[in-house]
Design a protein around this motif. Structure first.
Motif, PDB file in Angstrom:
ATOM      1  N   ALA A 163      28.615  14.778 -16.014  1.00  0.00           N
ATOM      2  CA  ALA A 163      29.108  15.371 -17.259  1.00  0.00           C
ATOM      3  C   ALA A 163      28.813  14.483 -18.466  1.00  0.00           C
ATOM      4  CB  ALA A 163      30.619  15.613 -17.154  1.00  0.00           C
ATOM      5  N   ARG A 164      28.725  13.184 -18.240  1.00  0.00           N
ATOM      6  CA  ARG A 164      28.459  12.266 -19.350  1.00  0.00           C
ATOM      7  C   ARG A 164      27.081  12.553 -19.943  1.00  0.00           C
ATOM      8  NH1 ARG A 164      30.715   7.737 -21.038  1.00  0.00           N
ATOM      9  NH2 ARG A 164      32.120   7.701 -19.239  1.00  0.00           N
ATOM     10  N   GLU A 165      26.995  12.560 -21.249  1.00  0.00           N
ATOM     11  CA  GLU A 165      25.747  12.941 -21.905  1.00  0.00           C
ATOM     12  C   GLU A 165      24.915  11.751 -22.370  1.00  0.00           C
ATOM     13  OE1 GLU A 165      26.538  15.676 -25.030  1.00  0.00           O
ATOM     14  OE2 GLU A 165      27.197  17.278 -23.689  1.00  0.00           O
ATOM     15  N   HIS A 166      25.496  10.542 -22.390  1.00  0.00           N
ATOM     16  CA  HIS A 166      24.774   9.425 -22.997  1.00  0.00           C
ATOM     17  C   HIS A 166      25.252   8.110 -22.389  1.00  0.00           C
ATOM     18  CE1 HIS A 166      24.435   6.139 -25.990  1.00  0.00           C
ATOM     19  NE2 HIS A 166      23.286   6.708 -26.321  1.00  0.00           N
ATOM     20  N   VAL A 167      24.344   7.136 -22.281  1.00  0.00           N
ATOM     21  CA  VAL A 167      24.703   5.778 -21.867  1.00  0.00           C
ATOM     22  C   VAL A 167      23.955   4.781 -22.755  1.00  0.00           C
ATOM     23  CG1 VAL A 167      25.171   6.366 -19.465  1.00  0.00           C
ATOM     24  CG2 VAL A 167      22.870   5.628 -20.141  1.00  0.00           C
ATOM     25  N   PHE A 168      24.496   3.561 -22.793  1.00  0.00           N
ATOM     26  CA  PHE A 168      23.798   2.439 -23.407  1.00  0.00           C
ATOM     27  C   PHE A 168      23.178   1.588 -22.298  1.00  0.00           C
ATOM     28  CE2 PHE A 168      26.950   3.536 -26.618  1.00  0.00           C
ATOM     29  CZ  PHE A 168      26.210   3.463 -27.792  1.00  0.00           C
ATOM     30  N   ASN A 193      19.098  11.148 -22.724  1.00  0.00           N
ATOM     31  CA  ASN A 193      19.835  10.583 -23.856  1.00  0.00           C
ATOM     32  C   ASN A 193      20.307   9.181 -23.491  1.00  0.00           C
ATOM     33  OD1 ASN A 193      19.565  13.019 -25.243  1.00  0.00           O
ATOM     34  ND2 ASN A 193      21.469  13.829 -24.373  1.00  0.00           N
ATOM     35  N   ILE A 194      19.705   8.185 -24.085  1.00  0.00           N
ATOM     36  CA  ILE A 194      20.024   6.798 -23.763  1.00  0.00           C
ATOM     37  C   ILE A 194      19.711   5.942 -24.979  1.00  0.00           C
ATOM     38  CG2 ILE A 194      17.742   6.356 -22.767  1.00  0.00           C
ATOM     39  CD1 ILE A 194      19.088   4.427 -20.791  1.00  0.00           C
ATOM     40  N   THR A 195      20.547   4.948 -25.214  1.00  0.00           N
ATOM     41  CA  THR A 195      20.293   3.977 -26.282  1.00  0.00           C
ATOM     42  C   THR A 195      20.047   2.619 -25.644  1.00  0.00           C
ATOM     43  OG1 THR A 195      21.674   5.122 -27.900  1.00  0.00           O
ATOM     44  CG2 THR A 195      21.228   2.799 -28.301  1.00  0.00           C
ATOM     45  N   TYR A 196      18.852   2.099 -25.850  1.00  0.00           N
ATOM     46  CA  TYR A 196      18.536   0.750 -25.389  1.00  0.00           C
ATOM     47  C   TYR A 196      19.005  -0.248 -26.442  1.00  0.00           C
ATOM     48  CZ  TYR A 196      15.709   2.043 -21.355  1.00  0.00           C
ATOM     49  OH  TYR A 196      15.285   2.510 -20.123  1.00  0.00           O
ATOM     50  N   LYS A 197      19.836  -1.197 -26.011  1.00  0.00           N
ATOM     51  CA  LYS A 197      20.219  -2.294 -26.898  1.00  0.00           C
ATOM     52  C   LYS A 197      19.332  -3.489 -26.522  1.00  0.00           C
ATOM     53  CE  LYS A 197      24.820  -2.347 -26.375  1.00  0.00           C
ATOM     54  NZ  LYS A 197      26.204  -2.716 -26.741  1.00  0.00           N
ATOM     55  N   GLU A 273      26.825   6.444 -33.954  1.00  0.00           N
ATOM     56  CA  GLU A 273      25.782   7.321 -34.488  1.00  0.00           C
ATOM     57  C   GLU A 273      24.667   7.505 -33.467  1.00  0.00           C
ATOM     58  OE1 GLU A 273      21.967   7.157 -37.329  1.00  0.00           O
ATOM     59  OE2 GLU A 273      23.564   5.723 -37.791  1.00  0.00           O
ATOM     60  N   LEU A 274      24.229   6.398 -32.848  1.00  0.00           N
ATOM     61  CA  LEU A 274      23.142   6.484 -31.871  1.00  0.00           C
ATOM     62  C   LEU A 274      23.578   7.246 -30.627  1.00  0.00           C
ATOM     63  CD1 LEU A 274      21.683   2.855 -32.133  1.00  0.00           C
ATOM     64  CD2 LEU A 274      20.876   4.937 -33.259  1.00  0.00           C
ATOM     65  N   ARG A 275      24.848   7.179 -30.314  1.00  0.00           N
ATOM     66  CA  ARG A 275      25.369   7.912 -29.160  1.00  0.00           C
ATOM     67  C   ARG A 275      25.172   9.411 -29.325  1.00  0.00           C
ATOM     68  NH1 ARG A 275      31.558   6.713 -27.867  1.00  0.00           N
ATOM     69  NH2 ARG A 275      31.793   7.778 -29.886  1.00  0.00           N
ATOM     70  N   ASP A 276      25.203   9.890 -30.552  1.00  0.00           N
ATOM     71  CA  ASP A 276      25.031  11.319 -30.827  1.00  0.00           C
ATOM     72  C   ASP A 276      23.573  11.720 -31.001  1.00  0.00           C
ATOM     73  OD1 ASP A 276      27.778  11.599 -30.757  1.00  0.00           O
ATOM     74  OD2 ASP A 276      28.010  11.297 -32.920  1.00  0.00           O
ATOM     75  N   TRP A 277      22.681  10.734 -30.974  1.00  0.00           N
ATOM     76  CA  TRP A 277      21.252  11.036 -31.126  1.00  0.00           C
ATOM     77  C   TRP A 277      20.729  11.651 -29.831  1.00  0.00           C
ATOM     78  CZ3 TRP A 277      17.779  10.907 -35.069  1.00  0.00           C
ATOM     79  CH2 TRP A 277      16.429  10.994 -34.732  1.00  0.00           C
TER      80      TRP A 277
END
Length: 779
Positions: A163-168, A193-197, A273-277
């Motif tokens: 169900a989770r839509e995004h991870v870092f 949907n993922i944000t690389y830090k 903000e990036l989480r919603d990208w």
């Protein structure tokens, strides 16, 4: 095959997987039965477990495997008695839970203290590197890491089914350059949907600060280059976060279009903000490795920072918000008459200043100040005239165990003593057990000496009962079961640093404490109380030399003067010179350790009352009442002090009437009530910051020439952060001390109709709490 064919049994010892064992079994399988030996390894010929496939193997485990198979082969318990003696040598020290543990943790000022935080409701995956330690901090909501270069790839398979839509995904710059870019490419291709830090700190910090992939690629992994590279791979959104985003001003053209730049204080908002990208986004967190930056400062390659922070102990309430905000291990407990406060270990502090975000007026910025040394680090012959102890013989071999905290110079002791042995023509083996623990975790240095360079040293690791001396730079590590098992029972000596540095747990738990007395008692149980030789080395090194790192060499000097180190003074001092780092300070530390051992009274005179004063909170009712009466009278007036004394008297009388012989309730009220009566308002902060005690503590730490600025968030003036809701602090120069003196003198306005601050909701609530508490006590 020829070798094995002459054996009845082959015992194979290898760590981790049975790689060679399986190959050997394949080679021997088709030999005739009369020539085919039995094969033992992870299991014995009967299938019973023998050698672990998990973790590393120590000499005792190997000895047990050899003894068991040898005796089984010949049918007689020849080696079992020796094995029994080995087990007995480990004794109770090898059993039971530890009193405390020292896990690896982020260095003081490490950028990952901030960069690995994720917004509420989000999760992250760990990566290979120092930032992987985030997985051990529950508040960071970071799941374990995958293999190097696979960072983020598991999300490709998971994303369609959860169900989770995004991870870092955390990704170090070294890993990014090595193979991590391929994982980013895969996520772009998969459309998840993922944000690389991407954590740019300019060095491979986990293994010693090496440049990324060597000099050929120097300067390759920079924020502009990484941003352009990920954009060319199809990443649709790039944000750059830094502790100093101003340095990117005027360089926007070097980044792909749409790149945004932010201060690290905006990290939470940027991540939301990036989480919603939709798709793959990249957050480049650009801040240099704190420990590497400190190394470069020491070598003169980076200009030293002109700012340090100091905590005014009288103002600090020990709430721990500074630790929560910074996760910094340079924040240490300070025991005072009014309970546990905080202080900054200036020797550990990397001047990141993130603890300043704690909502507290006790943090003072010191400009141009350096930690004060009460004695010069060079040019003084502290040890002149001291008697020279007899240097013990190495004999059949001597083992010295050095225990301490990673990153504090423990491994250097092994290097110095190893070089000293080499200079004397002795044999020496030095084995450092550190790994990830170099980051503030437990570190052991095994030093094994022999008379001749060619003499065989059976194993570089000290076996059970094999150490005749332990130099305990940290009591927690020294009291560990594995360390105690290596000490020769009732004959080994332990030179023990009294100072217990806080573990990483203290950053998030202001009440976490380790009992140093219990640790010393556990060590005494192994070697005997008379063989534990304590020295408050950290406090002495900080006060006398201006750097706590000198504590380690001070302990070596102490041990040498007691005749416990089988190497000459000349060789040790020459090894310190050859080391070439902080030579004068280390020679002075070694000499001061000798003074502490030979002339403790002179050493105490040198030390004097240096350092922020430690004291114990009163533990009797009478002492507590007198302490707090003095405090309340200075805070406001005698009337407030009498109000306090009257309530405590009533509580004590009511408790005595029960006939239980207890003062527990009265003591609790006596401790708690003054915290409400003497709330830290503007008048009190002004009184304490302009008082003699604060100036005395500051002079003791930095000298009388230190210039300061105060960091305050006056409720009537401070602006509120839109993202966090917290009031933002402002820096006020030394000019503010003048108005503060005036403010301190008009404290009688507190709580009256003329009090300009008394109408603020904070102050009204503080006054209401006093009445609430008094009503509770009455009930």
């Amino acid at each position: 095959a020829a070798f094995a064919a002459g054996c009845d049994e082959v015992l194979l010892i290898e760590e981790k997987r049975p790689l060679i064992e399986e190959q050997l079994a394949h080679l021997l399988y088709n030999l005739p039965a009369e020539r085919r030996p039995r094969l033992s390894g992870k299991r014995d010929p009967d299938g019973a477990p023998l050698v672990s496939a998990i973790g590393e193997l120590d000499p005792d485990q190997v000895a047990a495997a050899i003894a068991g198979r040898f005796d089984a082969l010949i049918g007689t318990p020849v080696l079992q008695p020796s094995l029994d003696r080995l087990v007995a040598m480990r004794g109770p020290a090898g059993q039971g839970a530890p009193l405390a543990i020292r896990p690896a943790s982020f260095c003081a000022g490490c950028p990952h203290n901030t960069s690995t935080v994720v917004p509420e409701g989000s999760i992250a995956f760990a990566g290979i590197g120092c930032h992987g330690m985030a997985a051990s901090i529950p508040e960071r909501h970071t799941l374990p890491f995958t293999q190097m270069g696979g960072e983020g790839a598991p999300w490709i398979g998971q994303a369609p089914f959860v169900a989770r839509e995004h991870v870092f995904q955390n990704l170090g710059d070294g890993t990014y350059f090595h193979s991590g870019l391929l994982a980013i490419r895969a996520c772009v291709a998969a459309g998840v949907n993922i944000t690389y830090k991407i954590l740019l700190n300019g060095a491979v910090g986990m293994t010693g600060g090496q440049p990324i992939e060597g000099e050929r690629f120097e300067g390759e992994v920079t924020a502009p280059r990484v941003a352009r590279q990920v954009a060319s791979e199809g990443v649709g959104r790039v944000a750059v976060v830094s502790d100093d985003p101003v340095r990117f001003a005027g360089h926007g053209a070097e980044f792909p279009a749409g790149t945004s730049f932010h201060h690290r204080d905006e990290l939470d908002a940027v991540q939301k903000e990036l989480r919603d990208w939709r798709g793959v986004s990249v957050l480049i967190y650009d801040q240099s490795c704190a420990t590497e930056r400190r190394r470069l400062r020491k070598r003169g390659k980076v200009a030293p920072s002109s700012e340090r922070l100091f905590i005014a102990s009288e103002i600090c309430e020990g709430c721990g918000d500074c630790g929560v905000q910074s996760n910094c291990i340079a924040l240490e407990p300070l025991e005072t008459e009014f309970g546990r406060k905080r202080r900054i270990n200036q020797s550990v502090c990397n001047q990141d200043l993130s603890c300043l975000k704690g909502f507290c007026p006790s943090f003072v910025t010191v400009q141009g100040g350096k930690p004060r040394a009460r004695v010069a680090a060079a040019g003084q012959d502290f040890a002149g005239g001291l008697p020279e102890p007899g240097v013990p013989a190495i004999g059949g071999g001597t083992s010295i165990l050095v225990t301490g905290i990673g990153g504090s110079g423990v491994v250097t002791i092994g290097a110095i003593l190893g070089m000293a042995a080499h200079l004397e023509g002795r044999g020496c083996s030095v084995l450092d057990m550190s790994g990830f623990a170099q980051r503030n975790g437990s570190v052991l240095s095994h030093i094994r000496l022999s008379d001749e360079p060619g003499a065989a040293i059976a194993t570089p690791r000290i076996p059970a009962g094999g150490a005749s001396l332990a130099i305990g730079c940290d009591p927690i590590v020294t009291a560990g079961s594995d360390v105690l098992a290596m000490l020769a029972p009732d004959t080994a000596s332990v030179v023990l640093n009294r100072f217990v540095a806080p573990t990483s747990a203290f950053a998030g738990d202001p009440d976490f404490a380790v009992d140093a007395t219990m640790l010393a008692r556990r060590i005494s149980g192994r070697v005997g109380a008379d063989r534990v030789l304590p020295l408050d080395a950290t406090r002495a090194a900080s006060a006398l030399l201006g750097d706590a790192i000198g504590a380690n060499m001070m302990l070596v000097g102490f041990a040498w003067q007691r005749g416990l180190v089988p190497l000459s003074r000349e060789a040790i001092e020459q090894a310190l010179r050859l080391n070439g780092t902080a030579v004068a300070m280390n020679l002075a530390a070694f000499a001061l350790g000798r003074v502490a051992a030979a002339e403790p009274d002179r050493f105490a005179a040198l030390l004097g009352g240096a350092g922020q004063r430690e004291a114990r909170e009163p533990d009797t009712l009478a002492a507590m009442v007198e302490s707090r009466v003095r405090h309340l009278a200075a805070y406001q007036d005698a009337a407030l002090a009498e109000r306090y004394r009257a309530l405590i008297g009533r509580v004590a009388a009511a408790e005595a009437a029960l006939g239980l012989g207890s003062e527990a309730l009265a003591l609790t009220v006596a401790r708690t009530y003054p915290r409400l009566l003497a709330y830290k308002d503007e008048y009190e902060v002004a009184r304490l910051l302009t008082g003699e005690r604060f100036r005395s503590e500051l002079d003791e730490a930095f000298g009388s020439e230190a210039k300061i600025s105060l960091n305050l968030a006056p409720p009537l003036l401070a602006r509120r952060d839109s993202a966090t809701g917290r009031l933002n602090k402002r820096a006020f120069g030394p000019w503010i001390l003048g108005p503060m003196k005036v403010l301190a003198r008009i404290k009688r306005l507190r709580g009256t109709a003329l009090d300009p601050f008394g109408y603020h909701p904070h102050r009204r609530r503080e006054r209401a709490l006093i009445g609430d508490y008094e009503a509770l006590v009455e009930e």
